[in-house]
Write an enzyme that holds these catalytic residues in place. Sequence first.
Site, PDB file in Angstrom:
ATOM      1  N   PRO A 297      38.494  46.516  36.288  1.00  0.00           N
ATOM      2  CA  PRO A 297      37.393  45.539  36.338  1.00  0.00           C
ATOM      3  C   PRO A 297      37.216  45.081  37.792  1.00  0.00           C
ATOM      4  CG  PRO A 297      39.317  44.639  35.179  1.00  0.00           C
ATOM      5  CD  PRO A 297      39.725  45.977  35.687  1.00  0.00           C
TER       6      PRO A 297
ATOM      7  N   ASP B  61      40.965  44.408  41.884  1.00  0.00           N
ATOM      8  CA  ASP B  61      41.191  44.610  40.445  1.00  0.00           C
ATOM      9  C   ASP B  61      41.361  43.225  39.814  1.00  0.00           C
ATOM     10  OD1 ASP B  61      42.206  45.108  37.910  1.00  0.00           O
ATOM     11  OD2 ASP B  61      43.469  46.781  38.561  1.00  0.00           O
ATOM     12  N   HIS B  62      40.374  42.822  39.044  1.00  0.00           N
ATOM     13  CA  HIS B  62      40.391  41.451  38.520  1.00  0.00           C
ATOM     14  C   HIS B  62      41.445  41.260  37.432  1.00  0.00           C
ATOM     15  CE1 HIS B  62      39.076  37.466  38.299  1.00  0.00           C
ATOM     16  NE2 HIS B  62      37.766  37.628  38.272  1.00  0.00           N
ATOM     17  N   ARG B  63      42.129  42.353  37.046  1.00  0.00           N
ATOM     18  CA  ARG B  63      43.221  42.173  36.078  1.00  0.00           C
ATOM     19  C   ARG B  63      44.398  41.486  36.734  1.00  0.00           C
ATOM     20  NH1 ARG B  63      44.017  48.217  34.077  1.00  0.00           N
ATOM     21  NH2 ARG B  63      43.930  48.431  36.346  1.00  0.00           N
TER      22      ARG B  63
END
Length: 553
Positions: free
Chosen positions: A349, A525-527
Amino acid sequence: MTNQVAKEVVTVPDLGGADEVSIIELCLSVGDSVELEQSLLVLESDKATMDVPSPVAGSLAKYLVADGDTVRVGDPIAEIELSADSQESSETAVQETPDAPQGNQSQSHQSDTNKPPAVADPSVSDSESQEQIVLVPDIGSEDKIEVIELSVSVGDAVEEGDTLVVLESDKATMDVPSSHTGIIVDILVTEGDKLGTGDQVAKLQLSGSKTVVQVPVETAVSPVENKTETPAVPEVIPSQQPKAATVASVTASNENVYAGPAVRLLARELGVDLTQVNGTGPKGRIQKDDLNNFVKSALQASSQTQNHAGIPQVPAIDFSQFGEVETVKLSKIQKVTADNMHRNWLNVPHVTQFDDADITDLEEFRKSLKEESEKRGVRVTPVAFLIKAIAATLAANPAFNRSLTADGESYIQKHYLHVGMAVDTPRGLVVPVIRDVDKKGIWQLSADIMDLADKARQGALKPSDMQGGCFTLSSLGAIGGQGFTPIVNSPEVGILGVSKSQIKPVWNGAEFVPRLMLPLSLSYDHRLINGGDAGRFMTHLVKLLGNIGYLAL
Ligand code: CAO
């Protein structure tokens, strides 16, 4: 003791009355290992289909017949090289010479297994009645067998050969077919009942004689877990049942699947629902190839779904209809890049954050190094400073120096600072990695950049040169552009895109002043990275680039 390999010739077994039958499927290939009772081939008369199981274990030396041949009882059909076990046990029971096929060999072995008996009781008829009772035929065992399925209901019209009930022992499934055409007036059993030879199964209303018939059982050697077997017209042989041949899935079911035991066994092993498979054999019988093709296309479909994550595929277009075109194969690097980009785009994401760094002073300092650069033979570009600043920013913001574990349950915190650098080459994009950036000065980094960029363009990078990166720099500054959103090079969690620096008017609190501004775009990486982490990272980086004195601290 003999070194000769003992062989067994398998012959067409008793066909239960059929004169000639056709071979409709050869189940194995020469050299295949053969287990006891494994189907060698499938025969078909005008009324029934039969699998011929191997009477011995070993390996298939050769078929003595071809698909489509017509054969009779006793005709030799295959030659099996006996396994050690089979040789021992066959000393008395099996003839080893291929020159003397033994028509009853199969039968002698078959008698060990769960098969219908050789001879059924004859029919009993009463020509004055309109009713007929169907009995369980000789099942070749004293044991009772459980009724697992009632295939018809009272009032159903049945034709001769339609399955009335299905019996199942721990070794075989047997269909009891109707001996005549008529209407079911009574079903004399229920599911779960245990039946033995001669037990009554159902009462039929028919116009003709009252007949008490023992009909042959259609047996599948292997247990049939998939009850979706098939209809075909079973042969009704009141006086004699097939002996060595195992009548295959000529049974009725709701789903109308028609396949032999070998195919069913394979389907069970592969977990294939045979109702989904199209049969291309006679009367729609499912052949081994049908099953193979089904599995192949299922695998292809699944890999396409994985590649496209369920996203509808772009339709293929014939561009030649619009003008002259040529098709050029992708290079290996281009294919790998395409796969990696697609995988990362779909898995990560992405969020991209933008800022400009004031590199006016940095550029002034870099230009001041020109003379010494020439002496050292090293070209110093803004990229060396960017890589140095990235490493320092990673050290200050360790959230960007992590990777998510494959199971998504943990992250790996890295305590080294290796930075990847995207290099544009004629063969495609590659990303060599500069190691231990925090331990290197600008001269060394500049030398590393030159060396790796040269190797990349010459195609001389080793796989190890491209491994171990913590973060990637993608600098398009020398090429142009005001900004772009780079794709994270997973399992890294951040990538910095750098565009072309430009003089821009910057408000200093009192006036607009011309400053050299470097556009930066940070994808993450928005994780694993939050917007706050990214804001802090970018702010730190902009500060370092705006005052490279901090890099020395
Ligand atoms: N703004 C303006 N000018 C820049 C600049 C920037 N951000 N970055 C570099 N330059 C200038 C340098 O000052 C130098 O000019 P001078 O010699 O006049 O000082 C010149 O561009 C050097 O360019 P270079 O490409 O030869 O060397 P580099 O160190 O700047 O970059 C490398 C090296 C390997 C990063 C670059 O050659 C490259 O391949 N970039 C492409 C990366 C890429 O494809 N990214 C996309 C990946 S995702 O699709």
